[in-house]
Scaffold this active site. Structure first.
Site, PDB file in Angstrom:
ATOM      1  N   SER A 174       0.838  -1.198   0.000  1.00  0.00           N
ATOM      2  CA  SER A 174       0.000   0.000   0.000  1.00  0.00           C
ATOM      3  C   SER A 174       0.874   1.249   0.000  1.00  0.00           C
ATOM      4  O   SER A 174       1.993   1.240   0.545  1.00  0.00           O
ATOM      5  CB  SER A 174      -0.836  -0.032   1.281  1.00  0.00           C
ATOM      6  OG  SER A 174      -1.395   1.226   1.524  1.00  0.00           O
ATOM      7  N   TYR A 192      -1.732  -1.104  10.796  1.00  0.00           N
ATOM      8  CA  TYR A 192      -2.017  -1.694   9.474  1.00  0.00           C
ATOM      9  C   TYR A 192      -0.828  -1.471   8.537  1.00  0.00           C
ATOM     10  O   TYR A 192      -0.317  -2.393   7.909  1.00  0.00           O
ATOM     11  CB  TYR A 192      -3.296  -1.082   8.887  1.00  0.00           C
ATOM     12  CG  TYR A 192      -3.433  -1.320   7.400  1.00  0.00           C
ATOM     13  CD1 TYR A 192      -3.746  -2.584   6.899  1.00  0.00           C
ATOM     14  CD2 TYR A 192      -3.214  -0.292   6.474  1.00  0.00           C
ATOM     15  CE1 TYR A 192      -3.848  -2.812   5.528  1.00  0.00           C
ATOM     16  CE2 TYR A 192      -3.314  -0.507   5.113  1.00  0.00           C
ATOM     17  CZ  TYR A 192      -3.631  -1.766   4.640  1.00  0.00           C
ATOM     18  OH  TYR A 192      -3.717  -1.973   3.288  1.00  0.00           O
ATOM     19  N   LYS A 230       2.153  -4.074   6.598  1.00  0.00           N
ATOM     20  CA  LYS A 230       2.566  -4.096   5.178  1.00  0.00           C
ATOM     21  C   LYS A 230       4.088  -3.950   5.068  1.00  0.00           C
ATOM     22  O   LYS A 230       4.727  -4.646   4.286  1.00  0.00           O
ATOM     23  CB  LYS A 230       1.871  -2.968   4.411  1.00  0.00           C
ATOM     24  CG  LYS A 230       0.367  -3.137   4.284  1.00  0.00           C
ATOM     25  CD  LYS A 230       0.010  -4.335   3.418  1.00  0.00           C
ATOM     26  CE  LYS A 230      -1.472  -4.585   3.354  1.00  0.00           C
ATOM     27  NZ  LYS A 230      -1.831  -5.865   2.745  1.00  0.00           N
TER      28      LYS A 230
HETATM   29  P1  NAD Z   1     -11.071  -6.713   1.196  1.00  0.00           P
HETATM   30  O1  NAD Z   1     -11.256  -6.703   2.658  1.00  0.00           O
HETATM   31  O2  NAD Z   1     -12.230  -6.401   0.335  1.00  0.00           O
HETATM   32  O3  NAD Z   1     -10.464  -8.117   0.741  1.00  0.00           O
HETATM   33  C1  NAD Z   1      -9.614  -8.877   1.554  1.00  0.00           C
HETATM   34  C2  NAD Z   1     -10.154 -10.296   1.565  1.00  0.00           C
HETATM   35  O4  NAD Z   1      -9.295 -11.094   2.370  1.00  0.00           O
HETATM   36  C3  NAD Z   1     -11.559 -10.397   2.163  1.00  0.00           C
HETATM   37  O5  NAD Z   1     -12.385 -11.144   1.296  1.00  0.00           O
HETATM   38  C4  NAD Z   1     -11.342 -11.129   3.501  1.00  0.00           C
HETATM   39  O6  NAD Z   1     -12.453 -11.932   3.835  1.00  0.00           O
HETATM   40  C5  NAD Z   1     -10.083 -11.930   3.205  1.00  0.00           C
HETATM   41  N1  NAD Z   1      -9.251 -12.252   4.364  1.00  0.00           N
HETATM   42  C6  NAD Z   1      -8.735 -11.417   5.314  1.00  0.00           C
HETATM   43  N2  NAD Z   1      -7.984 -12.109   6.183  1.00  0.00           N
HETATM   44  C7  NAD Z   1      -8.013 -13.412   5.783  1.00  0.00           C
HETATM   45  C8  NAD Z   1      -7.430 -14.604   6.261  1.00  0.00           C
HETATM   46  N3  NAD Z   1      -6.668 -14.623   7.358  1.00  0.00           N
HETATM   47  N4  NAD Z   1      -7.681 -15.752   5.598  1.00  0.00           N
HETATM   48  C9  NAD Z   1      -8.460 -15.771   4.489  1.00  0.00           C
HETATM   49  N5  NAD Z   1      -9.043 -14.677   3.987  1.00  0.00           N
HETATM   50  C10 NAD Z   1      -8.817 -13.497   4.620  1.00  0.00           C
HETATM   51  O7  NAD Z   1      -9.860  -5.723   0.873  1.00  0.00           O
HETATM   52  P2  NAD Z   1      -9.361  -5.159  -0.515  1.00  0.00           P
HETATM   53  O8  NAD Z   1      -9.694  -3.700  -0.572  1.00  0.00           O
HETATM   54  O9  NAD Z   1      -9.776  -6.056  -1.616  1.00  0.00           O
HETATM   55  O10 NAD Z   1      -7.789  -5.234  -0.277  1.00  0.00           O
HETATM   56  C11 NAD Z   1      -7.029  -6.324  -0.780  1.00  0.00           C
HETATM   57  C12 NAD Z   1      -5.592  -6.144  -0.370  1.00  0.00           C
HETATM   58  O11 NAD Z   1      -5.122  -4.867  -0.841  1.00  0.00           O
HETATM   59  C13 NAD Z   1      -5.356  -6.119   1.134  1.00  0.00           C
HETATM   60  O12 NAD Z   1      -4.140  -6.756   1.396  1.00  0.00           O
HETATM   61  C14 NAD Z   1      -5.262  -4.643   1.454  1.00  0.00           C
HETATM   62  O13 NAD Z   1      -4.508  -4.421   2.603  1.00  0.00           O
HETATM   63  C15 NAD Z   1      -4.568  -4.114   0.218  1.00  0.00           C
HETATM   64  N6  NAD Z   1      -4.813  -2.684  -0.033  1.00  0.00           N
HETATM   65  C16 NAD Z   1      -6.082  -2.221  -0.176  1.00  0.00           C
HETATM   66  C17 NAD Z   1      -6.300  -0.859  -0.395  1.00  0.00           C
HETATM   67  C18 NAD Z   1      -7.694  -0.310  -0.524  1.00  0.00           C
HETATM   68  O14 NAD Z   1      -7.848   0.919  -0.428  1.00  0.00           O
HETATM   69  N7  NAD Z   1      -8.714  -1.118  -0.740  1.00  0.00           N
HETATM   70  C19 NAD Z   1      -5.205   0.033  -0.510  1.00  0.00           C
HETATM   71  C20 NAD Z   1      -3.926  -0.489  -0.386  1.00  0.00           C
HETATM   72  C21 NAD Z   1      -3.732  -1.857  -0.152  1.00  0.00           C
HETATM   73  N1  UFG Z   2     -12.174  11.636   3.525  1.00  0.00           N
HETATM   74  C1  UFG Z   2     -13.166  12.517   3.892  1.00  0.00           C
HETATM   75  N2  UFG Z   2     -14.308  12.003   4.440  1.00  0.00           N
HETATM   76  C2  UFG Z   2     -14.498  10.673   4.625  1.00  0.00           C
HETATM   77  C3  UFG Z   2     -13.470   9.779   4.237  1.00  0.00           C
HETATM   78  C4  UFG Z   2     -12.309  10.305   3.701  1.00  0.00           C
HETATM   79  O1  UFG Z   2     -13.026  13.725   3.743  1.00  0.00           O
HETATM   80  O2  UFG Z   2     -15.558  10.273   5.146  1.00  0.00           O
HETATM   81  C5  UFG Z   2     -10.953  12.179   2.894  1.00  0.00           C
HETATM   82  C6  UFG Z   2      -9.668  11.886   3.663  1.00  0.00           C
HETATM   83  O3  UFG Z   2      -9.425  12.877   4.611  1.00  0.00           O
HETATM   84  C7  UFG Z   2      -8.640  11.842   2.529  1.00  0.00           C
HETATM   85  C8  UFG Z   2      -9.437  11.302   1.323  1.00  0.00           C
HETATM   86  O4  UFG Z   2     -10.796  11.543   1.648  1.00  0.00           O
HETATM   87  O5  UFG Z   2      -8.210  13.140   2.222  1.00  0.00           O
HETATM   88  C9  UFG Z   2      -9.231   9.820   1.075  1.00  0.00           C
HETATM   89  O6  UFG Z   2      -9.477   9.108   2.288  1.00  0.00           O
HETATM   90  P1  UFG Z   2      -9.656   7.509   2.289  1.00  0.00           P
HETATM   91  O7  UFG Z   2      -9.988   7.116   3.689  1.00  0.00           O
HETATM   92  O8  UFG Z   2     -10.594   7.087   1.214  1.00  0.00           O
HETATM   93  O9  UFG Z   2      -8.215   6.993   1.842  1.00  0.00           O
HETATM   94  P2  UFG Z   2      -6.786   7.192   2.509  1.00  0.00           P
HETATM   95  O10 UFG Z   2      -5.923   7.845   1.480  1.00  0.00           O
HETATM   96  O11 UFG Z   2      -6.865   7.836   3.839  1.00  0.00           O
HETATM   97  O12 UFG Z   2      -6.316   5.704   2.759  1.00  0.00           O
HETATM   98  C10 UFG Z   2      -6.513   4.655   1.795  1.00  0.00           C
HETATM   99  C11 UFG Z   2      -6.638   3.323   2.519  1.00  0.00           C
HETATM  100  C12 UFG Z   2      -5.318   2.997   3.188  1.00  0.00           C
HETATM  101  C13 UFG Z   2      -4.229   3.033   2.153  1.00  0.00           C
HETATM  102  C14 UFG Z   2      -4.178   4.370   1.462  1.00  0.00           C
HETATM  103  C15 UFG Z   2      -3.144   4.401   0.373  1.00  0.00           C
HETATM  104  O13 UFG Z   2      -7.657   3.370   3.504  1.00  0.00           O
HETATM  105  O14 UFG Z   2      -5.383   1.700   3.707  1.00  0.00           O
HETATM  106  O15 UFG Z   2      -5.459   4.654   0.886  1.00  0.00           O
HETATM  107  O16 UFG Z   2      -3.366   3.366  -0.502  1.00  0.00           O
HETATM  108  F1  UFG Z   2      -3.050   2.819   2.767  1.00  0.00           F
END
Ligand code: NAD
Ligand code: UFG
Length: 335
Positions: A124, A148, A152
């Site tokens: 991330s 979190y 990572k």
């Molecule tokens: P998500 O929660 O939708 O998907 C994660 C999946 O993993 C879920 O289906 C959950 O049930 C499963 N899971 C969690 N722990 C598990 C375990 N121990 N065993 C089996 N299954 C398990 O999340 P996502 O948004 O699809 O994110 C996927 C990956 O990308 C994650 O590693 C997350 O940290 C990373 N990531 C997401 C974002 C974002 O903004 N969505 C940003 C950066 C990184």
């Molecule tokens: N924000 C609002 N109101 C809300 C939610 C968010 O104003 O209700 C703003 C935040 O302050 C930020 C922007 O919208 O400026 C984006 O916020 P998000 O929570 O959607 O995303 P972040 O960038 O804070 O974090 C996300 C994931 C993290 C990841 C990161 C970079 O939640 O896990 O993107 O990939 F690490």
């Protein structure tokens, strides 16, 4: 070519599985449903008209992993399974360290045992902490501000040490920026239970009137309009980035790190205004205090992913807003 996808029915995983199936990979999914619904398996099959093998189980549990590796000839793994809510990780650090680290350790140990040494890992942009300059390049200093993010970073270090110990591994670490949007079918997307933490899921709950207004966290940042700036990437583009990474690790040994974003930063207000315009819906909002831990701006330099993986995102924020709303309307049976 059989790929194991952990967390494959989650938000990014399900879109990636569709891309893999569309490109004739065979897919095996393991997911414990802690943040997803089993029905997504049917949706994936409906979209792709292909079969996917699903194991319900915890990636921390080596027994289920052994069963999967015994029953399938897995060539490579994409490891999504993780807990991902930043705020919750501050409240429940042990849960986050246990789940995210244990799952990765069990997976790597079983992969090693079965001589499967190709992995794509979901990292991330959070590993860059508060960057000193923008856009963010892969060689920037890494630091984290919450448990979190630390999971990572620790996993990135484990993977690095693993490669140093055994050069047979092929490892692609993908650092995602902010994925939003949904599959164009409207069958899969992101719709968290309860009050969402992230911006787009919150906006769509305001659009469907499940929530009365959006709280915008601060309008006094040093950005174009004072609200936070992020690099939003369409989840289907992000999913395609995984195909590029899989191709790379099948071709070459080594460990490498790639930013997956678009390279463009949009403010909260820009996203809200675009959402209103393309979907013809009003998003009420209030400006409230900054959210602790937020940074003012974050966007990627995507040059390296383009040069090394041939990856370039193609969808703009209009598409992201249209597809996010289309998904939720379909979920809620709205016109
Ligand atoms: P998500 O929660 O939708 O998907 C994660 C999946 O993993 C879920 O289906 C959950 O049930 C499963 N899971 C969690 N722990 C598990 C375990 N121990 N065993 C089996 N299954 C398990 O999340 P996502 O948004 O699809 O994110 C996927 C990956 O990308 C994650 O590693 C997350 O940290 C990373 N990531 C997401 C974002 C974002 O903004 N969505 C940003 C950066 C990184
Ligand atoms: N924000 C609002 N109101 C809300 C939610 C968010 O104003 O209700 C703003 C935040 O302050 C930020 C922007 O919208 O400026 C984006 O916020 P998000 O929570 O959607 O995303 P972040 O960038 O804070 O974090 C996300 C994931 C993290 C990841 C990161 C970079 O939640 O896990 O993107 O990939 F690490």
């Amino acid at each position: 070519m059989k790929i194991l996808v952990t967390g494959g029915i989650g938000y990014i995983g399900s879109h990636t599985v569709c891309e893999l199936l569309d490109n004739d990979y065979e897919v095996v999914i393991v997911d414990n449903l802690c943040n997803s619904k089993k029905d997504v398996v049917n949706k994936i099959e409906e979209i792709t008209k292909k079969q996917v093998k699903f194991y319900e189980g915890d990636v921390c549990d080596k027994k289920i992993l052994e069963k999967i590796f015994k029953e399938n000839k897995i060539e490579a793994v994409i490891h999504f399974a993780s807990l991902k809510a930043v705020g919750e990780s501050v409240e429940k650090p042990l849960l986050y360290y246990r789940n995210n680290l244990d799952a990765t350790m069990s997976l790597l140990e079983v992969m090693n045992k079965y001589n499967c040494k190709k992995i794509v890992f979901s990292s991330s942009a959070t590993v860059y902490g508060k960057p000193k300059t923008l856009p963010i390049k892969e060689d920037f200093v890494l630091m984290t501000t919450n448990p979190y993010g630390t999971t990572k970073l620790v996993i990135e270090n484990i993977l690095k040490d693993l490669y140093i110990s055994d050069n047979e591994w092929s490892i692609a670490v993908l650092r995602y920026f902010n994925p939003i949007g949904a599959h164009k079918s409207g069958l899969i997307g992101e719709n968290p239970n309860g009050i969402p933490n992230n911006l787009m899921p919150y906006i769509i709950k305001v659009a469907t009137k499940e929530l009365p207004y959006l709280n915008i966290f601060g309008d006094d940042y040093d950005t174009k309009d004072g609200t936070g700036v992020r690099d939003y990437i369409h989840v289907v583009d992000l999913a395609k980035g995984h195909l590029c990474a899989i191709k790379k690790i099948l071709e070459e040994k080594g460990i490498d790190y790639y930013n997956l974003g678009t390279g463009h930063g949009y403010s909260v207000l820009e996203l809200v205004k675009t959402f209103e315009k393309v979907n013809n819906v009003k998003i009420n909002y209030k400006i409230v205090n900054r959210r602790p831990g937020d940074i003012d701006a974050c966007y990627a330099d995507c040059t390296y992913a383009f040069l090394k993986l041939g990856f370039k995102a193609s969808k703009g924020i209009e598409d992201m807003c249209i597809d996010s709303y289309n998904f939720i309307k379909k979920q809620n049976n709205l016109k």
